[in-house]
Each structure stands twice: as structure tokens, then as C-alpha cells.
Motif scaffolding. Structure first.
Motif, PDB file in Angstrom:
ATOM      1  N   VAL A  11       0.861  -1.186   0.000  1.00  0.00           N
ATOM      2  CA  VAL A  11       0.000   0.000   0.000  1.00  0.00           C
ATOM      3  C   VAL A  11       0.898   1.237   0.000  1.00  0.00           C
ATOM      4  O   VAL A  11       1.674   1.458   0.926  1.00  0.00           O
ATOM      5  CB  VAL A  11      -0.949   0.011   1.221  1.00  0.00           C
ATOM      6  CG1 VAL A  11      -1.831   1.259   1.200  1.00  0.00           C
ATOM      7  CG2 VAL A  11      -1.806  -1.251   1.239  1.00  0.00           C
ATOM      8  N   LYS A  19      -3.064   5.473   4.485  1.00  0.00           N
ATOM      9  CA  LYS A  19      -2.404   4.166   4.290  1.00  0.00           C
ATOM     10  C   LYS A  19      -2.443   3.309   5.556  1.00  0.00           C
ATOM     11  O   LYS A  19      -2.826   2.155   5.509  1.00  0.00           O
ATOM     12  CB  LYS A  19      -0.934   4.356   3.858  1.00  0.00           C
ATOM     13  CG  LYS A  19      -0.764   5.016   2.513  1.00  0.00           C
ATOM     14  CD  LYS A  19       0.692   5.241   2.176  1.00  0.00           C
ATOM     15  CE  LYS A  19       1.403   6.187   3.111  1.00  0.00           C
ATOM     16  NZ  LYS A  19       0.839   7.553   3.150  1.00  0.00           N
ATOM     17  N   CYS A  23      -4.397  -0.055   5.938  1.00  0.00           N
ATOM     18  CA  CYS A  23      -3.622  -1.298   6.115  1.00  0.00           C
ATOM     19  C   CYS A  23      -4.175  -2.074   7.306  1.00  0.00           C
ATOM     20  O   CYS A  23      -4.352  -3.299   7.234  1.00  0.00           O
ATOM     21  CB  CYS A  23      -2.139  -0.993   6.343  1.00  0.00           C
ATOM     22  SG  CYS A  23      -1.277  -0.587   4.821  1.00  0.00           S
ATOM     23  N   LEU A  39       0.715  -7.461   9.225  1.00  0.00           N
ATOM     24  CA  LEU A  39       1.018  -6.090   8.802  1.00  0.00           C
ATOM     25  C   LEU A  39       2.530  -5.875   8.865  1.00  0.00           C
ATOM     26  O   LEU A  39       3.183  -6.300   9.820  1.00  0.00           O
ATOM     27  CB  LEU A  39       0.315  -5.118   9.761  1.00  0.00           C
ATOM     28  CG  LEU A  39       0.580  -3.640   9.566  1.00  0.00           C
ATOM     29  CD1 LEU A  39      -0.038  -3.142   8.261  1.00  0.00           C
ATOM     30  CD2 LEU A  39      -0.002  -2.838  10.739  1.00  0.00           C
ATOM     31  N   LYS A  41       5.404  -2.611   8.211  1.00  0.00           N
ATOM     32  CA  LYS A  41       5.461  -1.168   7.930  1.00  0.00           C
ATOM     33  C   LYS A  41       6.897  -0.750   7.664  1.00  0.00           C
ATOM     34  O   LYS A  41       7.800  -1.115   8.417  1.00  0.00           O
ATOM     35  CB  LYS A  41       4.902  -0.403   9.141  1.00  0.00           C
ATOM     36  CG  LYS A  41       4.931   1.102   8.967  1.00  0.00           C
ATOM     37  CD  LYS A  41       4.093   1.798  10.026  1.00  0.00           C
ATOM     38  CE  LYS A  41       4.324   3.301  10.061  1.00  0.00           C
ATOM     39  NZ  LYS A  41       4.271   3.975   8.763  1.00  0.00           N
ATOM     40  N   VAL A  94       0.557  -7.429   4.351  1.00  0.00           N
ATOM     41  CA  VAL A  94       0.078  -6.113   3.919  1.00  0.00           C
ATOM     42  C   VAL A  94       1.164  -5.123   4.328  1.00  0.00           C
ATOM     43  O   VAL A  94       1.475  -4.985   5.515  1.00  0.00           O
ATOM     44  CB  VAL A  94      -1.267  -5.769   4.592  1.00  0.00           C
ATOM     45  CG1 VAL A  94      -1.690  -4.336   4.248  1.00  0.00           C
ATOM     46  CG2 VAL A  94      -2.351  -6.762   4.168  1.00  0.00           C
ATOM     47  N   ASP A  96       2.801  -1.416   4.503  1.00  0.00           N
ATOM     48  CA  ASP A  96       2.515   0.024   4.570  1.00  0.00           C
ATOM     49  C   ASP A  96       3.781   0.773   4.137  1.00  0.00           C
ATOM     50  O   ASP A  96       4.717   0.904   4.913  1.00  0.00           O
ATOM     51  CB  ASP A  96       2.143   0.342   6.034  1.00  0.00           C
ATOM     52  CG  ASP A  96       1.683   1.766   6.261  1.00  0.00           C
ATOM     53  OD1 ASP A  96       1.809   2.602   5.357  1.00  0.00           O
ATOM     54  OD2 ASP A  96       1.203   2.035   7.387  1.00  0.00           O
TER      55      ASP A  96
END
Ligand code: Z5A
Ligand code: MG
Length: 212
Positions: A11, A19, A23, A39, A41, A94, A96
Motif C-alpha cells: 500500500v 495508508k 492497512c 502487517l 510497515k 500487507v 505500509d
């Protein structure tokens, strides 16, 4: 059939485009759908490189533009082995922000775009890239920019232009000016159709970012 690997969903987007909010929502929705999801990041501010990046972003330290660019890339490289293992074990990730932010911010500061791409050559290739697009005026309505180094209107306008140079037809553009719920719905629909397209054709992990 062998267990299918997880998907690498990146993303990206303009500042304040939502975002991190989206997310979190996407991870929750995928988990509710029975998909093992985590997740990630970037920058990961907890590692040694991440602490240097954090200090730089908070304007507590100064670094040459090339040096900080390489640190952001190193911060991704040091995560690649663990992320690859998770994906191969079936966990969907996912992410970020990724290397696209890396190139967009550094080239917006004036570094050569091709030079900026180089350190990230060979990173994991995303399966899906979502771009949350938001006009700068809308972004500023969301509480204004904060105190971190890059949170300035002129730079953010340039960053979006650099993102558009990196964009290809595979990017899924999301109108981030909508309500949180509508953005969430658009993202969910996009992920469902991407999954349908990838079904049965999912490749082993690729490490050829920029040459997808
Ligand atoms: N950077 C770099 O230079 N090189 C690199 O390689 C990488 C990053 C990876 C830190 O990033 C900086 O590092 C960043 C790029 C640079 N610099 N800047 N600027 P970061 O990811 O840690 O930045 P952040 O603090 O998370 O900010 P952000 O990513 O720009 O925000 P966001 O995640 O897109 O938005 P949000 O936190 O989800 O939402 C922002 C606010 O808007 C919040 O109050 C929400 O409740 C609200 N919001 C969210 N969605 C909506 C909608 N739809 N409507 C109304 N309000 C909303
Ligand atoms: Mg964020």
C-alpha cells in the motif's frame, strides 16, 4: 497440491492518504476472511537502521540525502529473509509503504531517479500495489502536516509527481478522498478481483522489483 504462498500486498500513497488506517482495516478483513495475514510497515523504526531513520525524520540528526536513501533501502533489505519465509509459509503480508516511497521521496529532494532505484533492485516483487491517491489540499484538511522532516506542502506535491513516474498499468489506484468506509470498500473489492486474477497462476516469489 503444495500449500499456496501468501500474497505480498503493498500500500503506497500520498501523505495523510490513510495508508496506515487502511492497512489495519485490510489486515483485519483478511483475517476475518480466514486468511493468515500480517502487517508490515516501512520504515521499521525498531531496528538499528530504523532508529537512525527515525532520528533523521524527527530532525534530531542530519544525513546526506544519498546516505539516508541507502538506509531506507537497507531497512527493507534486512527484513527480506523473514518476509520471504512468512510468504512461503502461507502468510499474506500487507505492507505500509515500500521502495516506491523510497524512490519518490529521494528523487523529489533532487536525487537522480534511476540512481534511487538501484539499491532496491532484487527486493521481493509485490503481487498487488495499491496507491491511495489524495489531493494535497484534501491531505492538509486532515489535521495539517506534522513536524517530521518531509511533511511540507511543496515537497509533498513533488513526491506525488515522482510516484506517477514510477506507476505502471498494474497499480491499483484508489480514490483516497472518499470516506474511510468507502476507501475500505474499494480496497476490499480491488483485492478480491486481484486474487481472482492471480488464482492458479500465482508464481513462486520473485525478487525482481522494477522488472515486473
Ligand atoms: N520514507 C522515505 O523517505 N523513504 C522510504 O523508503 C520510506 C519512507 C519507506 C515516514 O513514513 C516518512 O518516511 C514519510 C515517507 C518517508 N514521510 N513523509 N511525509 P510513515 O509511513 O511513518 O508516515 P506516517 O506518519 O504514517 O504518515 P502517512 O503515512 O503519511 O499517513 P497515512 O498512513 O497515509 O495516513 P493515516 O495515518 O492512516 O491517516 C492520517 C489522518 O487522516 C488520520 O487522522 C486519519 O484518521 C485521517 N484519515 C484517514 N483516512 C481518512 C479518510 N478517508 N477521510 C478523512 N480522514 C481520514
Ligand atoms: Mg502511515
Amino acid at each position: 497440491m503444495a500449500q499456496q504462498r501468501g500474497l505480498l500486498i503493498v500500500v503506497e500513497g500520498c501523505d495523510r492518504s490513510g495508508k496506515s488506517t487502511q492497512c489495519d482495516n485490510l489486515v483485519t478483513s483478511l483475517k476475518q476472511d480466514g486468511i493468515d495475514t500480517e502487517l508490515v510497515k516501512f520504515p521499521d523504526r525498531t531496528t538499528q537502521t530504523g532508529k537512525m531513520i527515525d532520528s533523521y525524520l524527527q530532525q534530531k540528526s542530519d544525513l546526506d540525502d544519498h546516505a539516508i536513501h541507502l538506509l531506507f533501502s537497507a531497512n527493507r533489505w534486512e527484513a527480506m529473509k523473514a518476509l520471504s519465509e512468512k510468504l512461503n509459509n502461507g502468510t499474506t503480508l500487507v505492507v505500509d509503504r515500500y521502495a516506491f516511497s523510497g524512490v519518490a521521496f529521494s528523487s523529489a529532494k533532487g536525487l537522480d531517479l534511476e540512481w534511487c532505484r538501484n539499491p532496491d533492485i532484487g527486493l521481493l516483487t509485490p503481487d498487488v500495489i495499491l496507491f491511495l491517491d489524495l489531493d494535497i489540499d484534501e491531505a492538509e484538511k486532515r489535521g495539517g502536516f506534522g513536524q517530521e522532516r518531509y511533511e511540507k506542502r511543496e515537497l509533498q506535491i513533488k513526491v506525488r509527481q515522482e510516484f506517477m513516474k514510477l506507476k505502471d498499468d498494474s497499480w491499483k489506484m484508489i480514490d483516497a478522498s472518499q470516506s474511510k468506509e468507502d476507501v475500505q470498500r474499494d480496497i476490499w473489492d480491488t483485492i478480491q478481483s486481484s486474487k481472482a486474477q492471480l488464482k492458479d497462476t500465482i508464481q513462486p516469489l520473485q525478487f525482481n522489483l522494477w522488472k515486473r
